[in-house]
Design an enzyme around this catalytic site. Structure first.
Site, PDB file in Angstrom:
ATOM      1  N   LYS A  10       0.842  -1.197   0.000  1.00 24.95           N
ATOM      2  CA  LYS A  10       0.000   0.000   0.000  1.00 24.95           C
ATOM      3  C   LYS A  10       0.885   1.257   0.000  1.00 24.95           C
ATOM      4  CE  LYS A  10      -3.697  -2.464   2.457  1.00 24.95           C
ATOM      5  NZ  LYS A  10      -4.474  -2.567   3.731  1.00 24.95           N
ATOM      6  N   TYR A  50     -12.065  -2.978  -3.019  1.00 24.98           N
ATOM      7  CA  TYR A  50     -12.574  -3.167  -1.657  1.00 24.98           C
ATOM      8  C   TYR A  50     -14.103  -3.185  -1.622  1.00 24.98           C
ATOM      9  CZ  TYR A  50      -8.033  -2.798   0.728  1.00 24.98           C
ATOM     10  OH  TYR A  50      -6.763  -3.036   1.212  1.00 24.98           O
ATOM     11  N   ASN A 136      -1.579  -0.431   7.548  1.00 24.07           N
ATOM     12  CA  ASN A 136      -0.983  -1.775   7.733  1.00 24.07           C
ATOM     13  C   ASN A 136      -0.152  -2.255   6.532  1.00 24.07           C
ATOM     14  OD1 ASN A 136      -3.048  -2.485   6.018  1.00 24.07           O
ATOM     15  ND2 ASN A 136      -4.163  -3.746   7.494  1.00 24.07           N
ATOM     16  N   HIS A 139      -1.469  -5.726   1.454  1.00 19.23           N
ATOM     17  CA  HIS A 139      -2.728  -6.430   1.207  1.00 19.23           C
ATOM     18  C   HIS A 139      -2.424  -7.823   0.691  1.00 19.23           C
ATOM     19  CE1 HIS A 139      -6.669  -7.482  -0.463  1.00 19.23           C
ATOM     20  NE2 HIS A 139      -6.000  -7.906  -1.510  1.00 19.23           N
ATOM     21  N   GLU A 150      -9.082 -10.414  -7.922  1.00 24.30           N
ATOM     22  CA  GLU A 150      -8.180  -9.269  -7.727  1.00 24.30           C
ATOM     23  C   GLU A 150      -7.073  -9.253  -8.796  1.00 24.30           C
ATOM     24  OE1 GLU A 150      -7.036  -9.729  -3.628  1.00 24.30           O
ATOM     25  OE2 GLU A 150      -9.003  -9.117  -2.907  1.00 24.30           O
TER      26      GLU A 150
HETATM   27  P1  DAT Z   1      -7.167  -7.537   5.378  1.00 24.58           P
HETATM   28  O1  DAT Z   1      -6.451  -6.387   4.747  1.00 24.58           O
HETATM   29  O2  DAT Z   1      -6.351  -8.151   6.499  1.00 24.58           O
HETATM   30  O3  DAT Z   1      -7.664  -8.561   4.392  1.00 24.58           O
HETATM   31  P2  DAT Z   1      -9.912  -6.610   5.535  1.00 24.58           P
HETATM   32  O4  DAT Z   1     -10.084  -7.146   4.166  1.00 24.58           O
HETATM   33  O5  DAT Z   1     -10.911  -7.008   6.581  1.00 24.58           O
HETATM   34  O6  DAT Z   1      -8.453  -6.933   6.121  1.00 24.58           O
HETATM   35  O7  DAT Z   1      -9.904  -5.024   5.491  1.00 24.58           O
HETATM   36  C1  DAT Z   1      -9.242  -4.354   4.451  1.00 24.58           C
HETATM   37  C2  DAT Z   1      -8.494  -3.175   5.029  1.00 24.58           C
HETATM   38  O8  DAT Z   1      -9.420  -2.285   5.650  1.00 24.58           O
HETATM   39  C3  DAT Z   1      -7.495  -3.536   6.137  1.00 24.58           C
HETATM   40  O9  DAT Z   1      -6.240  -3.950   5.625  1.00 24.58           O
HETATM   41  C4  DAT Z   1      -7.410  -2.258   6.895  1.00 24.58           C
HETATM   42  C5  DAT Z   1      -8.821  -1.707   6.806  1.00 24.58           C
HETATM   43  N1  DAT Z   1      -9.597  -2.099   7.991  1.00 24.58           N
HETATM   44  C6  DAT Z   1     -10.087  -3.325   8.268  1.00 24.58           C
HETATM   45  N2  DAT Z   1     -10.748  -3.345   9.442  1.00 24.58           N
HETATM   46  C7  DAT Z   1     -10.663  -2.083   9.911  1.00 24.58           C
HETATM   47  C8  DAT Z   1     -11.144  -1.436  11.093  1.00 24.58           C
HETATM   48  N3  DAT Z   1     -11.842  -2.102  11.999  1.00 24.58           N
HETATM   49  N4  DAT Z   1     -10.874  -0.131  11.241  1.00 24.58           N
HETATM   50  C9  DAT Z   1     -10.167   0.563  10.321  1.00 24.58           C
HETATM   51  N5  DAT Z   1      -9.685   0.018   9.179  1.00 24.58           N
HETATM   52  C10 DAT Z   1      -9.934  -1.290   8.977  1.00 24.58           C
HETATM   53 MG    MG Z   2      -9.100  -8.405   2.909  1.00 23.09          MG
END
Ligand code: DAT
Ligand code: MG
Length: 172
Positions: A10, A50, A136, A139, A150
């Site tokens: 990212k 997303y 974080n 991805h 994707e």
């Molecule tokens: P991942 O990236 O581990 O697959 P995800 O698909 O649930 O996680 O979410 C995509 C991104 O959205 C994640 O990398 C960071 C953000 N995100 C997820 N949960 C969040 C939260 N509770 N608060 C803020 N940002 C969040």
């Molecule tokens: Mg995800």
């Protein structure tokens, strides 16, 4: 077809110079790099990436983070009255990658760590390099099905597959 996953660094990870760290861990494990491109995705593109999360309260913040990369670009603009203007624009830069290998989707998530970096163990990418969930740095696809979706979104022209000489040293 061999299992593939979509891995992305990212904008914060790109700006912090962590692209090599991410690549190194996938290479060290034995996975095979099939595609890599520095991309400047549009807001619409990231909303598609997303789309499963569009109802979440953090969706707007997530898209802002993904589109407001810390990279500043100088743009020379010629305006309607032929004046030349220097404009600065934030340019999100993501490093889009496709990795291949046995169990790479699940193993890739293990290499990345938990969504929340504070809950990620040291030794994982997020555990070693990040603190906040909204920063974080990387991805990884969460299933074989979403990986293929994707990969098609980020590499619409397809991805070349090739047989590695080293496969016989990594797989029995
Ligand atoms: P991942 O990236 O581990 O697959 P995800 O698909 O649930 O996680 O979410 C995509 C991104 O959205 C994640 O990398 C960071 C953000 N995100 C997820 N949960 C969040 C939260 N509770 N608060 C803020 N940002 C969040
Ligand atoms: Mg995800």
């Amino acid at each position: 077809m061999a299992e593939r996953t979509y891995i992305m660094v990212k904008p914060d990870g790109v700006d912090r110079g962590l692209v090599g760290e991410v690549i190194k861990r996938f290479e060290n494990k034995g996975f095979q790099l099939l595609a890599l491109e520095l991309q400047k995705p549009s807001r619409e593109h990231l909303e598609k990436h997303y789309s499963d999360l569009s109802a979440k309260p953090f969706f707007a913040g997530l898209i802002n983070y993904m589109t407001s990369g810390p990279v500043v670009r100088n743009l020379l603009m010629i305006t309607y009255d032929n004046a030349i203007q220097l404009r600065k624009k934030q340019t999100p830069l993501e490093v889009a990658m496709v990795w291949q290998g046995k169990g790479v989707v699940k193993a890739g998530r293990v290499l990345l760590g938990e969504t929340n970096p504070l809950a990620s163990l040291p030794g994982t990418i997020r555990g070693d390099f990040a603190i906040d969930v909204g920063r974080n740095i990387c991805h990884g696809s969460d299933s074989v099905e979403s990986a293929e979706k994707e990969i098609a979104l980020w590499f619409p022209n397809g991805v070349l597959s090739h047989k590695r000489v080293t496969d016989s040293l990594i797989y029995e």
